[in-house]
Enzyme design. Structure first.
Site, PDB file in Angstrom:
ATOM      1  N   ARG A   1       0.947  -1.223  -0.320  1.00  0.00           N
ATOM      2  CA  ARG A   1       0.127  -0.405   0.115  1.00  0.00           C
ATOM      3  C   ARG A   1       1.099   1.316   0.232  1.00  0.00           C
ATOM      4  NH1 ARG A   1      -2.267   1.498   5.236  1.00  0.00           N
ATOM      5  NH2 ARG A   1      -1.313   2.772   5.481  1.00  0.00           N
TER       6      ARG A   1
ATOM      7  N   HIS B   1      -3.986   4.649   4.785  1.00  0.00           N
ATOM      8  CA  HIS B   1      -5.046   3.006   4.282  1.00  0.00           C
ATOM      9  C   HIS B   1      -6.175   4.350   3.965  1.00  0.00           C
ATOM     10  CE1 HIS B   1      -7.219   0.389   6.528  1.00  0.00           C
ATOM     11  NE2 HIS B   1      -8.225   1.415   7.244  1.00  0.00           N
TER      12      HIS B   1
ATOM     13  N   TYR C   1       4.017   6.816  11.169  1.00  0.00           N
ATOM     14  CA  TYR C   1       4.433   5.431  11.127  1.00  0.00           C
ATOM     15  C   TYR C   1       5.170   5.294  10.506  1.00  0.00           C
ATOM     16  CZ  TYR C   1       0.146   4.187   8.073  1.00  0.00           C
ATOM     17  OH  TYR C   1      -0.605   3.777   6.804  1.00  0.00           O
TER      18      TYR C   1
END
Length: 353
Positions: free
Chosen positions: A252, A256, A265
Site C-alpha cells: 500500500r 490507509h 508510522y
C-alpha cells in the site's frame, strides 16, 4: 488408535490455464491505467470536498485488476471490502454507482449486486468473508450433483486475517467443501501496524494447511501472475474441490484512508524502499519488451483513463442527497416501535412534521 490426519493442504486440483492473449494483456494494462487514474483522482476529490472519504489502493492495481478480470460474471460472485475499486472496474461495474458509497449517498453502492455479481461494499473488517462462504455453501446445496458450480471470490487484508471471522469462514468453507476463493491482499500494513507485528508466522497462506485447503502465495504486483492464479483457483472451486486461499504480496503506497497520515508510522524513504517496482510501470515495460504494445497504445490508454475519470467525476457531482428519512428504511423487514419512535422524532426535528 487411528493415526492423526495429515496437516498437509490438499493440492490445487485445476490445470494451469493457457497464457493470456495479446488482446487480454493490452486490456489488463488499460484497466490498470484507468484504475490508477481514478484512484489518485478520488483522493483529490476528497481534498476538494467532492466526496467525504476514500480508501486509496495505490500500488495494489495489479492484485485487484488481475483477480477481478478472472471472474466469470455469468456464474461467480464477488464479495469486496471498501478498497476493491479496481476489482469493480475490472468486472465492468458502473463506477458512478460504485463511487456513490464514497459520496455517502447510499450504503454499499447504487449498482445492482445481482446483475453486476458484486456484493455491496463491506466496511466491516472481515465481514465480507462470511457472506461469501454463505453464498458458496448455497451453491453446493443447490448443485444436485452438478460439479460445475459458481465460485465466490472474497477479499480481505493482512490485518483482517487476524479477525476471528476469518477463522470461522475458512473452517466452515473447508468442512462444507464450499467453492470460495479467499483472496488476501497483503499490502504490508494493517492501518499503522506492519504485517510482521500482527500475523503470527509471517504468512497468511501458511494457515491454509490447518484447514486442509490449497494455498497460493503470489507476486501481487504482477498482474499476469494474479490473473492466472485466480483463474486456476476459481476453476478448482467450480469443479467441486472446495476452497482455496490466495495471498497476493503487494504494498500500500499511500495512506490507509484519506483520514490517515502514514508519515506517523513510516518514513517516505522506507515506503520507497519497501514498495518495490511500480506495478503499472513494470507491466508497461513488459509489454514494450515483448512487442505487444507501443508508445501510441500507452498514450491512448492514458487519454482514455482521463476521459473516463472526467465522466465519473461529473456523474458523482450530479448525485443529489438522499432523503434523510431513508436512514430508517430497510433496517428491518418489519419495523419496531423503537425505530418508529426514532423516525418520528427525526422528522419532527428535521422536517418539522
Amino acid at each position: 488408535m487411528d493415526p492423526l490426519p495429515s496437516s498437509e493442504p490438499r493440492p490445487l486440483n485445476a490445470p494451469e490455464p493457457g497464457p493470456p492473449t495479446s488482446e487480454q494483456l493490452r486490456e489488463l494494462y488499460s484497466l490498470m491505467a484507468a484504475v490508477r487514474h481514478l484512484d489518485t483522482s478520488a483522493v483529490v476529490w476528497q481534498r476538494q470536498g467532492i466526496i467525504p472519504g476514500y480508501a486509496p489502493e495505490l500500488g495494489q492495481e495489479a492484485a485487484q485488476v488481475g483477480s477481478g478480470y478472472a471472474v466469470d460474471i455469468s456464474r461467480d460472485f464477488v464479495f469486496p471490502t471498501y478498497r476493491e475499486m479496481g476489482v469493480a472496474r475490472a468486472m465492468g461495474v458502473d463506477m458512478v454507482a460504485y463511487m456513490s458509497t464514497h459520496k455517502a449517498t447510499w450504503h454499499g453502492g447504487l449498482y445492482d449486486p445481482l446483475k453486476s455479481r458484486l456484493a455491496p461494499i463491506q466496511a466491516v473488517v472481515a465481514g465480507s468473508v462470511l457472506h461469501a462462504v454463505g453464498w458458496a455453501h448455497g451453491q453446493t446445496l443447490s448443485a444436485n450433483g452438478n460439479s460445475d458450480l459458481g465460485a465466490a471470490l472474497t477479499y480481505f487484508g493482512d490485518g483482517a486475517s487476524s479477525q476471528g471471522d476469518i477463522h470461522e469462514a475458512m473452517n466452515f468453507a473447508a468442512v462444507m467443501n464450499a467453492p470460495v476463493v479467499f483472496f488476501v491482499q497483503n499490502n504490508g500494513w494493517a492501518i499503522s501496524v506492519p504485517t510482521e507485528r500482527q500475523v503470527a508466522g509471517g504468512s497468511v497462506a501458511a494457515r491454509a494447511a490447518g484447514y486442509g485447503m490449497p494455498a497460493l502465495r503470489i507476486d501481487g504486483n504482477d498482474v499476469v501472475a494474479v490473473f492466472q492464479s485466480t483463474r486456476r483457483a476459481l476453476a478448482h472451486c467450480r469443479s467441486g474441490n472446495g476452497p482455496v486461499l490466495i495471498e497476493a504480496m503487494t504494498y500500500r503506497r499511500g495512506p490507509h484512508s484519506t483520514s490517515d497520515d502514514p508519515g506517523r508510522y513510516r518514513s517516505l524513504d522506507a515506503e520507497r524502499a519497501d514498495a518495490g517496482a511500480d506495478p503499472l510501470d513494470r507491466f508497461r515495460q513488459r509489454l514494450l519488451a515483448d512487442g505487444i504494445a507501443d508508445e501510441q497504445f500507452f498514450k491512448n490508454a492514458a487519454a482514455a483513463a482521463r476521459a473516463e475519470e472526467e465522466q465519473i467525476r461529473t456523474g458523482i457531482q450530479a448525485l443529489g442527497p438522499r432523503p434523510g428519512a431513508e436512514m430508517f428504511d430497510l433496517v428491518f423487514q418489519e419495523t419496531t416501535p423503537a425505530l418508529r419512535a426514532q423516525a418520528a422524532s427525526w422528522r419532527e426535528e428535521s422536517e418539522h412534521v
